[in-house]
Write a protein that holds these residues in place. Structure first.
Motif, PDB file in Angstrom:
ATOM      1  N   VAL A  21      23.200 -26.227 -39.559  1.00 15.92           N
ATOM      2  CA  VAL A  21      21.968 -26.482 -40.178  1.00 15.92           C
ATOM      3  C   VAL A  21      22.383 -27.673 -40.987  1.00 15.92           C
ATOM      4  O   VAL A  21      23.149 -27.349 -42.071  1.00 15.92           O
ATOM      5  CB  VAL A  21      21.254 -25.308 -40.757  1.00 15.92           C
ATOM      6  N   HIS A  22      21.342 -28.688 -41.109  1.00 15.41           N
ATOM      7  CA  HIS A  22      21.823 -29.802 -42.085  1.00 15.41           C
ATOM      8  C   HIS A  22      20.487 -30.301 -42.789  1.00 15.41           C
ATOM      9  O   HIS A  22      19.513 -30.292 -42.185  1.00 15.41           O
ATOM     10  CB  HIS A  22      22.509 -30.906 -41.306  1.00 15.41           C
ATOM     11  N   LEU A  23      20.602 -30.888 -44.040  1.00 10.52           N
ATOM     12  CA  LEU A  23      19.461 -31.519 -44.574  1.00 10.52           C
ATOM     13  C   LEU A  23      19.239 -32.983 -43.885  1.00 10.52           C
ATOM     14  O   LEU A  23      20.171 -33.468 -43.782  1.00 10.52           O
ATOM     15  CB  LEU A  23      19.776 -31.705 -46.091  1.00 10.52           C
ATOM     16  N   SER A  24      18.017 -32.860 -43.340  1.00  7.40           N
ATOM     17  CA  SER A  24      17.766 -34.310 -42.650  1.00  7.40           C
ATOM     18  C   SER A  24      17.129 -35.200 -43.666  1.00  7.40           C
ATOM     19  O   SER A  24      17.123 -36.500 -43.720  1.00  7.40           O
ATOM     20  CB  SER A  24      16.903 -34.031 -41.482  1.00  7.40           C
ATOM     21  N   ALA A  25      16.053 -34.591 -44.434  1.00  6.48           N
ATOM     22  CA  ALA A  25      15.124 -35.460 -45.354  1.00  6.48           C
ATOM     23  C   ALA A  25      14.648 -34.809 -46.418  1.00  6.48           C
ATOM     24  O   ALA A  25      14.340 -33.526 -46.196  1.00  6.48           O
ATOM     25  CB  ALA A  25      14.092 -36.072 -44.431  1.00  6.48           C
ATOM     26  N   ASP A  26      14.704 -35.205 -47.636  1.00  5.67           N
ATOM     27  CA  ASP A  26      13.991 -34.658 -48.882  1.00  5.67           C
ATOM     28  C   ASP A  26      12.787 -35.619 -48.985  1.00  5.67           C
ATOM     29  O   ASP A  26      12.572 -36.631 -49.195  1.00  5.67           O
ATOM     30  CB  ASP A  26      14.934 -35.010 -50.166  1.00  5.67           C
ATOM     31  N   LEU A  27      11.503 -35.080 -48.705  1.00  6.42           N
ATOM     32  CA  LEU A  27      10.423 -35.810 -48.930  1.00  6.42           C
ATOM     33  C   LEU A  27       9.629 -35.850 -50.113  1.00  6.42           C
ATOM     34  O   LEU A  27       8.474 -36.260 -50.318  1.00  6.42           O
ATOM     35  CB  LEU A  27       9.196 -35.285 -47.709  1.00  6.42           C
ATOM     36  N   GLY A  28      10.150 -35.075 -51.100  1.00  6.30           N
ATOM     37  CA  GLY A  28       9.928 -35.131 -52.369  1.00  6.30           C
ATOM     38  C   GLY A  28       8.837 -34.198 -52.744  1.00  6.30           C
ATOM     39  O   GLY A  28       8.449 -33.061 -51.957  1.00  6.30           O
ATOM     40  N   ARG A  29       7.850 -34.251 -53.964  1.00  4.18           N
ATOM     41  CA  ARG A  29       7.064 -33.532 -54.248  1.00  4.18           C
ATOM     42  C   ARG A  29       5.799 -33.142 -53.495  1.00  4.18           C
ATOM     43  O   ARG A  29       5.236 -34.301 -52.742  1.00  4.18           O
ATOM     44  CB  ARG A  29       6.284 -33.969 -55.465  1.00  4.18           C
ATOM     45  N   VAL A  30       5.292 -32.140 -53.022  1.00  4.64           N
ATOM     46  CA  VAL A  30       4.174 -31.635 -52.464  1.00  4.64           C
ATOM     47  C   VAL A  30       3.250 -30.909 -53.267  1.00  4.64           C
ATOM     48  O   VAL A  30       3.590 -29.994 -53.922  1.00  4.64           O
ATOM     49  CB  VAL A  30       4.520 -31.339 -50.947  1.00  4.64           C
ATOM     50  N   GLY A  31       1.895 -30.823 -52.651  1.00  2.00           N
ATOM     51  CA  GLY A  31       0.925 -29.898 -53.265  1.00  2.00           C
ATOM     52  C   GLY A  31       0.673 -30.214 -54.941  1.00  2.00           C
ATOM     53  O   GLY A  31       0.528 -31.198 -55.295  1.00  2.00           O
ATOM     54  N   THR A  32       0.907 -28.981 -55.626  1.00  2.00           N
ATOM     55  CA  THR A  32       0.534 -29.342 -57.113  1.00  2.00           C
ATOM     56  C   THR A  32       1.912 -29.932 -57.715  1.00  2.00           C
ATOM     57  O   THR A  32       1.710 -30.189 -58.890  1.00  2.00           O
ATOM     58  CB  THR A  32       0.418 -27.727 -57.543  1.00  2.00           C
ATOM     59  N   GLY A  33       2.982 -30.153 -57.066  1.00  2.00           N
ATOM     60  CA  GLY A  33       4.141 -30.744 -57.761  1.00  2.00           C
ATOM     61  C   GLY A  33       5.230 -29.798 -58.098  1.00  2.00           C
ATOM     62  O   GLY A  33       6.369 -30.412 -58.452  1.00  2.00           O
ATOM     63  N   SER A  34       5.023 -28.461 -57.986  1.00  2.00           N
ATOM     64  CA  SER A  34       5.778 -27.474 -58.287  1.00  2.00           C
ATOM     65  C   SER A  34       6.868 -27.281 -57.217  1.00  2.00           C
ATOM     66  O   SER A  34       8.126 -26.720 -57.162  1.00  2.00           O
ATOM     67  CB  SER A  34       5.552 -26.083 -58.690  1.00  2.00           C
TER      68      SER A  34
END
Length: 312
Positions: A143-156
């Motif tokens: 299992v590998h990290l493919s993408a970090d899409l950053g903040r979502v929702g309220t930012g937490s």
């Protein structure tokens, strides 16, 4: 991943510059213009094997031609996520358009992994924003990290994509709260992971034949928080794109470090991922959006580059 059939069609109807761009693309690829606009991905095809990548690249380049030729809006820097990074390099003049589309056509021929190999998959997961995505699955086999899409929702929280063998993803998901890991049933390739090394190997002859140049304007990387300014760095971007993880925070952070005043997101895109930037962002996909982009340039007092070569 954000392919939308019909993308670019409205601009094509209105602007001769877009019509000329699509005529060249049809000639390079052998795909008729109506097919570029409307062809759907066939069942069983991977996302890279359909016409979607060609449709997206054509739309982005067409929009850039309208902005440059009609309004004198040319980039002071470019960037893109995943496949978009390759188009960004082309917009910056580091790769010729014809060679980019030659590569995209070659992508359509990537053979599927042998039937004896385990099934691959992609999964989405929300994690606390202060968690380092690189450590999330560092000790999880297959299992590998493919993408970090950053903040979502309220930012937490932040959204990450994981790629791996389906059984390994299911086993990892079983260690998390129920429903936390969402495995995609549509995308069966563990993109941006070492499991895609066969794609890089398959494309190597095309990459060897391509001419890479130093970009006319900086290209901000989506793999690290750094700026690409040499031909070798652009070549490395193309070679690593199938196998290395990508990051929205790295890309936006690089733009922020450079003092970006205004961002224009061209073509079909997950526009919300750019709304956490500390600079204003305008989505440009339709004729109305072109006017909005022009207005934003003047409203924010952006001084446009004057070198005509940037628009070539």
């Amino acid at each position: 991943m954000n392919d939308q059939p019909g993308a670019g069609a409205e601009l094509y109807e209105l602007f001769p510059s877009v019509q000329r761009s699509y005529a060249r693309i049809a000639e390079w690829t052998g795909i008729e213009i109506p097919r570029i606009f409307h062809e759907q991905r066939q069942p069983g095809q991977e996302h890279r094997q359909g016409v979607g990548a060609i449709r997206q690249a054509a739309a982005i380049l067409g929009i850039s031609d309208v902005l440059a030729e009609e309004y004198g809006i040319v980039p002071g820097a470019t960037c893109g996520l995943s496949f978009g990074a390759l188009v960004a390099a082309c917009l910056a003049g580091a790769v010729e358009r014809e060679e980019l589309f030659t590569l995209l056509m070659r992508l359509r021929d990537v053979p599927a992994p042998a039937s004896s190999t385990p099934r691959q998959a992609v999964a989405m997961l929300r994690i606390p924003f202060d968690t380092d995505p690189a450590t999330l699955v560092a000790d999880v086999s297959d299992v590998h990290l493919s993408a970090d899409l950053g903040r979502v929702g309220t930012g937490s929280e932040r959204m990450v994509l994981l790629g791996g063998y389906r059984t390994a993803l299911d086993e990892f998901g079983a260690t998390l709260p129920p429903g936390a890991l969402h495995v995609s049933e549509e995308h069966g390739a563990a993109f941006h992971s070492p499991l895609q090394q066969h794609v890089t190997d398959f494309l190597e002859p095309v990459l060897e034949s391509m001419t890479f140049r130093a970009p006319r304007v900086p290209v901000h990387s989506c793999m690290e928080r750094r700026t690409l300014t040499t031909a070798d760095e652009i070549r490395d971007l193309f070679r690593r794109n199938p196998t290395d993880p990508v990051s929205v925070p790295h890309m936006i952070g690089g733009l922020e470090d450079a003092g970006t005043q205004l961002g224009l997101v061209l073509g079909p895109a997950a526009f919300g991922t750019f709304q956490n930037a500390d600079f204003p962002v305008v989505h440009v996909e339709s004729p109305d959006h072109v006017f909005e982009a022009m207005t934003a340039v003047y409203d924010f007092g952006i001084e446009l580059p004057t070198d005509d070569a940037l628009a070539g």
